[in-house]
Every structure is written in structure tokens, then in C-alpha cells.
Design an enzyme around this catalytic site. Structure first.
Site, short mmCIF file in Angstrom:
data_model
loop_
_atom_site.label_atom_id
_atom_site.label_comp_id
_atom_site.label_asym_id
_atom_site.label_seq_id
_atom_site.Cartn_x
_atom_site.Cartn_y
_atom_site.Cartn_z
N GLY A 11 -3.36 5.06 0.97
CA GLY A 11 -4.10 4.00 1.64
C GLY A 11 -4.50 2.86 0.71
N THR B 118 0.84 -1.20 0.00
CA THR B 118 0.00 0.00 0.00
C THR B 118 0.88 1.25 0.00
OG1 THR B 118 -0.08 0.08 2.42
CG2 THR B 118 -1.81 -1.18 1.32
N ASP B 119 0.27 2.39 -0.29
CA ASP B 119 1.02 3.64 -0.27
C ASP B 119 0.29 4.68 0.59
OD1 ASP B 119 -1.06 4.72 -1.75
OD2 ASP B 119 0.03 4.74 -3.63
N ASN B 120 0.78 5.90 0.57
CA ASN B 120 0.23 6.94 1.45
C ASN B 120 -1.19 7.39 1.07
OD1 ASN B 120 0.83 8.40 -0.81
ND2 ASN B 120 2.29 9.79 0.19
#
Lengths: 138, 138, 138, 138
Positions: free
Chosen positions: B17, B13-15
Site C-alpha cells: 500500500g 505503489t506496491d502490495n
């Protein structure tokens, strides 16, 4: 020696909005590669001389989160050296604060025989670089 | 053929979400490896027979985001086959909805000569597997 | 505009001894972030103004392999712009040779409503930056 | 409890032909997520109850290399528990041999206050799960 700088990328963050903890292990490698190059012992030379240095152990203490698009400074030091092993330490800072402290341990392998070697005997120049850095630290 | 299932991990996942878009390219590879194994042509056999199939091109259309801890189903199909190239398509679904549609194009290389080969001539059994899948699709 | 430079890391290589194809999708993002920053529209500004630009599609043609510790230059160009979408192109070169050509397509979302917006209406300054780059290309 | 199984992927290998050492830190997370789910405390429940458990430290000793397409078994154990911290240990094996031994340390945070909490007080059911596992270990 000047610290290595890693600019955080979006793909290094996770769903908490911060850099995923596994990526610091990668930043250590980046800083280590840079450290070797600055000491005149880049990858090409290591390959040419047949020296490989597998990672035997890593550890990392996470102090503060970092995130995109911050920049992390990583200072590498020779922490300890024995006949067969090298221990490096890493202080990672961001905007003046320590974000992580880490260590990696390496052995040395002769690419021709694929066996662990005593660094001082088999690769004396490389040994002296680490020795010099070890003293610089004290 | 049953779809391959990838369970999303936190580190994917990344920032935002959600799963970082670059990871779908990796899921395609996972599904492709699984597809080859189910067709009796796993990595060991490919190595033993000296066939390699580098990725020549990829494309991916992102339809809906996915996130941890969802599971993505990936259906692989042989889309097109020419003398020198193979095109695979991937339909990725999550909870019944299409999340991504993708394609990868591959050539085939003889590991001994390191040169592109005509699959039908050099690796006829592998060619027939793809041919059969291509017909199954229609 | 000067090309973005990505130094290949060991952890980006795979068992073929070359950069894994999925990583080029990440290099595209790095170059895109850099492109936005150089155009005065870095991440902080985008967040402050509430503009997000999800990746709608990517494609990449792989021309030549790269490996550690090479450096890849990535030139980003605005390829196409419609009312709702932006298409960027990426030329990646290494030691003077093209190693990959890629494209990414983006829509624009208003962070407050979480809905797609017409860039020209909602974020006119950003629109003008892309418009200017689009003309520069021709 | 049954060990978690991770199938190595091509994109997890590096130019030495083996799994890059940073990826074992990710495998630990996969096994940890699985461990929590099997103990009835999956991610959704943690989010619903407002408990987060950031990684405070990791360490990993690498014993033997692994590679694609091997499968790694990861046994997770509760190693130690204090009022504020939890230490998990991981034994990773492949084809019957230990390939890595690792540990992760976690604190617990109340998602509402964003502050470290005493697990036994704030999340007594979760505490009891770890306590039970800790005894099972002995």
C-alpha cells in the site's frame, strides 16, 4: 508451442494488492520476445537484418486479478496478417484460469530507410514464420 | 532553489500500500533533470554540447513510507565535486516530514569520444554551475 | 547457492540503449525473493508467520552497462546481522563481468503489532537461516 | 476541461529512444486520477464512500512516438456509460500533434461487499458527474 511464463514480482503489484494493469502490456512484450526467439528470429537477428516492428496498437481485457508471487502463463498466437500489419493475440492464464486476453498490432520497418515495408517482400523468411504460425492456429 | 514536486501515482505503489522503494531512485532522476533545467543546463543543451553524465552510484535511506495520492518534495544539493565526479544529495519530504535521504554520484563523458572527462576543463560553464551550488550549500 | 538470473527486457532499457539504473534496485528484490524461497522462507510462509522485512536502505555501484537481451546473474549474500537489522549484498554479473555491486538493509516487523522486532527472539528459525548464510560467506 | 500534462522522464524511454508503449497506459491512469479530482471525486472521497473502479479493459493506438523531455497533453472524455460500465477515451497530443488515442473501461465495486454495483443506484452523485461529462462531450 510452450507458453511463456512470467513470475510476478512485488514491484509489479499496486496498492490494491494485485498486479497493476499496465504491467500486462509489458508481459505481452516479454512473451513476444520469447516467441520470436523460439521461432529463430531473436533480437540480434532482427537487428542484423535491419527489421524493426513497432507496436501500432495494444488492447487488453482483464478477467481476473493476479498477485505476487503467482506465475502467469502467456500463450502467443499469430491472429491476422496483412501486407503491412501483423496482429498477435495473447491468452494469459494463472493457476488454470484465464486472467487476461490481449492483442498487439505491429507494422514492419526497414532499419536502413526507416520506412514501413511489406513483410512478404522485404523479409520473406520472417513472413513465412508468421504464415506458418497463422496456419498452425487454424 | 524551490524543491521539485512529485505526485505519487497508483502504479508507483506496491502490495504494502506504499510507494515501492525502487521508485525513489526514479524520483531522484526527475528532481535532477529539473535541477539541471532550472540551472540553464537542460537535456537539449547537454546533448548539443555533447556532455553526458552517467550514474555511477546511488544510495537511499528510507525514513517513512509515502503513498498515493501524496506529493513528495525533493530538494537537490551539490554535495561534493572532484575532478572527475559529482555527488548530489536529495532530501525528500512529504507533509513536512523527511521520508527519504539519498545520494547519486555521476561522472562526465564527452559524447564525441565516449570517454570520461574532467568537467572543469571540458565543460567549464557546467562546472561553474555546480561550483556555485556547492558554495550556496555551505 | 546458485545465482538468480534476470533476463533484461526492452521495457527496462532507456534512451541510452542500456538498462535504466533504477531497475537494478528491482533486480535486487527479485534475487532477494528467490533467495528467501530457496532457503525455505518464501512469501507465503512469511505472511503466515506474520513477519515483514521492509527495506531500510539500498545502495548500488554501477560498474558496466547491460542491455536487452542480456542476462544478469545476481548472487545474494548475508553481509551483516545485528539484533535489529540485516544487510544483504548483491554481486551482479553479465557475460562473466561484474556489472553492479549493491547492498540492501532490512529491519523486521511483527505483522500483528506492526512494530520492529528482534529477529532472534521473535523469528528464531529465520534468524538461524541468515546466521548460517553469514557463516557460509566467511 | 483543461488537459492533464505529463512530462516524459528518462526512465520512461526505451532503447529505441522513445517512450515505451506500456507507459501510455500509465499516463492514462494519471490523467484519469486528475480528471476525478477536478470533478470533485478524488481518491480520498472514493475510499471514504467505499467506491472502487477496477480497469476492465484498455486499448491504445499509437500514432507518433514521443521522447524525453517532451510533454504530453491528455484530454479525458466520458465516451459511454451503461448500467454497469464506464468507458473513458483519451486523446494524447504532443507539440500540437496527436500521439496516441486510447480507451479504458471500468466497472464499479462496492468496497463493503466487494461486488459490482449499478453506479446510478449505489453512487448517484458520481453517476451524475459522468452523465454531465457525457453530455458535455456531445
Amino acid at each position: 508451442m510452450e507458453a511463456y511464463r512470467h513470475k510476478v514480482q512485488v514491484y509489479e503489484t499496486d496498492n490494491m494488492g494485485i498486479v497493476h494493469h499496465s504491467n500486462y502490456i509489458r508481459f505481452m512484450e516479454e512473451a513476444r520476445v520469447d516467441f520470436m526467439e523460439r521461432n529463430g528470429y531473436g533480437y540480434e537477428r532482427m537487428v542484423a537484418e535491419g527489421v524493426a516492428s513497432p507496436v501500432v496498437a495494444v488492447s487488453c481485457d482483464y478477467k481476473r486479478p493476479t498477485t505476487f508471487p503467482q506465475e502467469i502463463e502467456i500463450a502467443v498466437k499469430v491472429e491476422e496478417m496483412t501486407a503491412l500489419k501483423l496482429k498477435l493475440s495473447y491468452i494469459m492464464t494463472c493457476e488454470g484460469k484465464t486472467v487476461a486476453q490481449a492483442q498487439s498490432t505491429h507494422c514492419f520497418i526497414d532499419g536502413k530507410t526507416n520506412r514501413p515495408v511489406q513483410l512478404a517482400e522485404r523479409f520473406p523468411e520472417l513472413y513465412q514464420i508468421f504464415e506458418k504460425q497463422l496456419q498452425a492456429k487454424e
